[in-house]
Scaffold this motif. Sequence first.
Motif: not given
Length: 151
Positions: A87-91
């Motif tokens: 799970t990758v959180t990016v903007v």
Amino acid sequence: MTIEKPTGPAGTASAAQPPTLHQCTCQQRAERAEAALAEQRRQTRQYLRDRVVAGDFDTDVTNDLLTALDLPPLPRHWTVTTRTTLTVTVVADSSDDAFDTARDVIENAVDQIGADADFDVMDVGQAIPGELADDSVANPVAAAVHHPTRA
């Protein structure tokens, strides 16, 4: 059967003499035998390894034999295919940009750890929008999702 202690002059016990070159104690013989056995085991393993490298012996059969002889098996290189969910959180401005950025994060992380990996980042989930981010680009964070061990 009784063993008599050697006596010196006038019946006194003689002092123990150190073993000569041709005499040795049981301990010394045992140590030499253990060293000879260890060398024989090393040579046996090396011989079998050389035969596997030369293509004369099958690796699996040789490792079974080594295990039966209580010798360590021959290590091998293995190529393992795994499926890992991250799970990758990016903007990002859109879900497409979010997937592209997440792929980049994962590829960079694999490069940084120095893994000799051939991988394909596949989009297996959906991009779930969150709160608004500042206009400045934040550093993306990748986190492994832990799944219970499957039986």
